[in-house]
Design a protein around this motif. Structure first.
Motif, short mmCIF file in Angstrom:
data_model
loop_
_atom_site.label_atom_id
_atom_site.label_comp_id
_atom_site.label_asym_id
_atom_site.label_seq_id
_atom_site.Cartn_x
_atom_site.Cartn_y
_atom_site.Cartn_z
N ALA A 100 7.74 -0.20 -4.02
CA ALA A 100 8.47 1.02 -4.36
C ALA A 100 8.14 2.13 -3.39
O ALA A 100 6.98 2.33 -3.03
CB ALA A 100 8.12 1.46 -5.79
N GLY A 101 9.17 2.85 -2.96
CA GLY A 101 8.97 3.93 -2.00
C GLY A 101 9.72 5.18 -2.37
O GLY A 101 10.68 5.16 -3.15
N THR A 102 9.27 6.28 -1.79
CA THR A 102 9.82 7.60 -2.06
C THR A 102 10.93 7.94 -1.08
O THR A 102 10.82 7.70 0.12
CB THR A 102 8.70 8.65 -1.96
N MET A 103 12.00 8.52 -1.61
CA MET A 103 13.07 9.04 -0.77
C MET A 103 13.68 10.25 -1.48
O MET A 103 13.95 10.21 -2.68
CB MET A 103 14.13 7.97 -0.49
N SER A 104 13.85 11.33 -0.74
CA SER A 104 14.30 12.60 -1.32
C SER A 104 15.81 12.66 -1.48
O SER A 104 16.56 12.31 -0.56
CB SER A 104 13.84 13.76 -0.43
N THR A 105 16.25 13.13 -2.64
CA THR A 105 17.68 13.39 -2.85
C THR A 105 18.13 14.64 -2.11
O THR A 105 19.32 14.87 -1.93
CB THR A 105 18.00 13.55 -4.35
N ARG A 155 18.06 22.04 -7.00
CA ARG A 155 17.59 20.74 -6.50
C ARG A 155 17.88 19.63 -7.51
O ARG A 155 18.28 18.52 -7.14
CB ARG A 155 16.09 20.78 -6.18
N TYR A 156 17.69 19.94 -8.79
CA TYR A 156 17.94 18.92 -9.81
C TYR A 156 19.44 18.71 -10.04
O TYR A 156 19.87 17.60 -10.38
CB TYR A 156 17.20 19.25 -11.11
N GLU A 161 23.83 14.59 -9.29
CA GLU A 161 25.02 14.06 -8.64
C GLU A 161 24.65 12.92 -7.68
O GLU A 161 25.38 11.93 -7.57
CB GLU A 161 25.76 15.17 -7.90
N HIS A 162 23.53 13.07 -7.00
CA HIS A 162 23.06 12.03 -6.09
C HIS A 162 22.88 10.70 -6.83
O HIS A 162 23.32 9.64 -6.36
CB HIS A 162 21.73 12.46 -5.46
N TYR A 202 28.29 18.46 -4.36
CA TYR A 202 27.38 18.24 -3.24
C TYR A 202 27.77 17.07 -2.34
O TYR A 202 27.36 17.03 -1.18
CB TYR A 202 25.95 17.98 -3.77
N PHE A 203 28.55 16.12 -2.86
CA PHE A 203 28.84 14.92 -2.10
C PHE A 203 30.30 14.52 -2.19
O PHE A 203 30.95 14.70 -3.22
CB PHE A 203 27.97 13.74 -2.60
#
Length: 459
Positions: A100-105, A155-156, A161-162, A202-203
Motif C-alpha cells: 500500500a502506498g500514499t498518493m495525494s488527491t 481539500r476534502y 470528487e476525486h 474539480y475534474f
C-alpha cells in the motif's frame, strides 16, 4: 468461541525511517537500493503481515524556520523515493503481502491514480492498497503552482470528487470484459465497457480507464483523517483507517466514533478496520526494552524532532519560545498528530524544546517490553474496542521489524489471535474485506451528497 483475529501492517518510509532511525547502530543504510526493500518485504511476508504501508510527501519539508535545512541536516522527512516504484519491487518478491502506498488527491489526477493502482493490483495479483491523503504542507503546494495549501474543507471537497471519479474509472470495465478468444478473434466485449463522462467542480474526465477492472475491484482504500472532515470522509470511503493515539481512552473514543459514522453512511462497521500506530521496542523484559529505548532517545536532537513535528502540523514552531509551553494552534496540518502531542505535553508539562526531543523518539501505543508484554498491550487494545489490529512503526529498519517478526508474532500466534498462514490470495481477502461490486461508487458518492445536503440544511 474463536478469538478475534488481529491485523498487522508495517509502516515504512521509502527513505530513512522516522526522525533519527538512520542513526541507530543496527539501522541499515541501503534505503537507496532495491535490496533494502525486498529484504523487508520477505521479513514481513514470512511473519504473515497483512501489508507493507509506505507514506509519502511531495516536498522536502521546510516548515521549521521556512527552510529545508533541518530536514536535510537531520534526515527528518527527507529523502523520499517514489512509493509506487518501491511497492512494485516489494510485490515482485512476495506472493501474499499487501503493498500500500500514499498518493495525494490534491496533486494527482484521478486518471493517473486509477491507472497506477489498477496496474499494481493486476501485477501483484490483487494486493494493492491506496493511502488517500489530501496533502498538509504548503511546501507541497509550492511544487504545484500554488503559494499555499487550500483550506481543509476545500481539500476534502476535491478528495470527494476525486474518489468518485477514480472508483468510476476502476468500474468502467466489467469483470467479464476480457474474452481473448484466439479462434474467433474477439479480444473483449465492448458493450461491458463504458465512458464515465464526468464533469464536476474539480475534474473533467471522459474515460474509460485503459486498465481492465482489477482483481480486488478497487484496491484497498486507506485513510488517516482525524479532523471532523477527515473522519467523515474516511468512514464513507476507506476500508482501513490508520490513526495515532497517546492513550487507550482516546483510542476507544476514536474507534467507536468511526464505526458509528460508517453505520450512519449505510456501511457494515465491520468492513471498516481501525489500525492504530504502535512503535514497538522488544527486549528480554521491560528493563531491557527501556534501556534500548533510552539509548535511542539519546540520539535525538530536539531540533530534529521539532523539524518532524513542524512538518506534521505545518506550523513554524521557531516563532514560539522553545523553552515555554506549546501554544494552542487553531489550524494544523495533521490534526491527529497535533492532538496526540497536546495530550502528552499537557500531562507531562513539556516545553516546546522538550516536545521536540520526545516527538523525535516517541513510541506510540506504549509498547515497550518483552514480547509477552507487547502482546498483552495489543490484546488489551483489541478487547477494549480500540483496534482491529495495528500499524507497526519500526524505530529503525530492518532490525526493529525483524525483532517484532521473530519475537512478538510467535507470541501472538501462540495466543491464537494472529494467523499462522495466509487465508486468501488478495489483500482484501486477508483483511476480511468484501470485494466491491461494480457500481459500488454510487453508494459512497450518494452518501457524500446526503451528508453535504444535511450540512447545508443545518446552516
Amino acid at each position: 468461541m474463536s478469538k478475534k483475529q488481529m491485523h498487522l501492517a508495517a509502516f515504512m518510509n521509502a527513505g530513512p525511517q522516522g526522525t533519527v532511525g538512520w542513526r541507530h547502530p543496527d539501522a541499515g543504510d541501503g534505503f537507496l537500493t532495491a535490496a533494502h526493500y525486498t529484504h523487508i518485504a520477505k521479513v514481513l511476508e514470512d511473519a504473515c503481515f497483512d501489508m507493507a504501508f509506505v507514506p509519502d510527501a511531495l516536498a522536502v519539508p521546510r516548515s521549521l524556520g521556512d527552510s529545508f535545512d533541518p530536514a536535510i541536516r537531520y534526515g527528518s522527512g527527507s529523502p523520499r523515493l517514489d512509493p509506487m516504484t518501491v511497492l512494485s519491487v516489494m510485490s515482485a518478491v512476495t506472493t501474499h503481502l499487501g503493498v500500500a502506498g500514499t498518493m495525494s488527491t490534491g496533486y494527482n489526477e484521478p486518471y493517473n491514480v486509477a491507472r497506477q493502482f489498477g496496474t499494481l493490483d493486476h501485477l501483484s495479483g490483487g494486493r494493492a492498497g491506496w493511502n488517500i491523503v489530501t496533502s498538509f504542507q504548503d511546501a507541497e503546494a509550492q511544487n504545484f503552482n500554488q503559494e499555499k495549501l487550500p483550506g481543509r474543507e476545500e481539500r476534502y471537497a476535491r478528495a470527494e470528487e476525486h474518489l468518485e471519479v477514480t472508483t468510476r474509472l476502476w468500474d468502467s470495465w466489467g469483470d467479464d470484459t476480457l474474452v481473448r478468444d484466439k479462434e474467433s478473434g474477439v479480444f473483449g466485449r465492448p458493450e461491458t465497457v463504458e465512458a464515465i463522462d464526468h464533469k464536476g467542480e474539480y475534474f473533467q474526465v471522459q474515460g474509460p480507464l485503459g486498465v481492465p477492472r482489477t482483481p480486488q475491484g478497487y484496491p484497498v482504500l486507506i485513510q488517516a483523517g482525524a479532523s471532523p472532515s477527515g473522519r467523515d470522509f474516511a468512514s464513507r470511503w476507506a476500508d482501513v483507517v490508520f490513526c495515532s493515539h497517546e492513550s487507550l481512552e482516546s483510542g476507544i473514543a476514536f474507534y467507536a466514533d468511526m464505526k458509528k459514522r460508517a453505520a450512519e453512511h449505510g456501511r457494515d462497521p465491520e468492513q471498516l478496520l481501525i489500525l492504530p500506530a504502535a512503535t514497538t521496542v522488544v527486549g528480554k523484559d521491560v528493563r531491557d526494552a527501556m534501556a534500548k529505548h533510552e539509548s535511542f532517545f539519546e540520539l535525538v536532537d530536539p531540533m530534529a524532532g521539532l523539524s518532524r513535528l513542524a512538518y506534521h502540523v505545518n506550523v513554524d514552531l521557531t516563532q514560539y519560545d522553545l523553552d515555554g509551553p506549546l501554544p494552542s494552534l487553531e489550524v494544523v496540518g495533521v490534526e491527529g498528530h497535533y492532538r496526540e502531542v497536546v495530550e502528552f505535553a499537557e500531562r507531562e508539562k513539556l516545553s516546546v524544546r522538550e516536545i521536540g526531543r520526545w516527538y523525535g523518539a516517541r513510541t506510540e501505543g506504549n509498547m515497550i517490553g518483552s514480547a509477552s508484554d507487547i502482546a498483552d498491550t495489543m490484546e488489551q487494545w483489541m478487547a477494549a474496542g480500540a483496534a482491529d489490529g495495528f500499524m507497526i512503526q519500526a524505530s529503525h529498519v530492518p532490525a526493529a521489524f525483524e525483532d517484532f517478526a521473530n519475537e512478538v508474532v510467535p507470541e501472538l500466534q501462540r495466543r491464537g489471535i494472529f494467523r499462522t498462514a495466509y487465508e486468501g490470495t488478495t489483500l482484501r481477502e486477508n483483511l476480511g474485506l468484501n470485494r466491491p461490486e461494480r457500481g459500488e461508487w454510487r453508494n459512497r458518492a450518494a452518501s457524500a451528497l446526503t451528508a453535504k445536503a444535511a450540512a447545508k440544511d443545518g446552516e
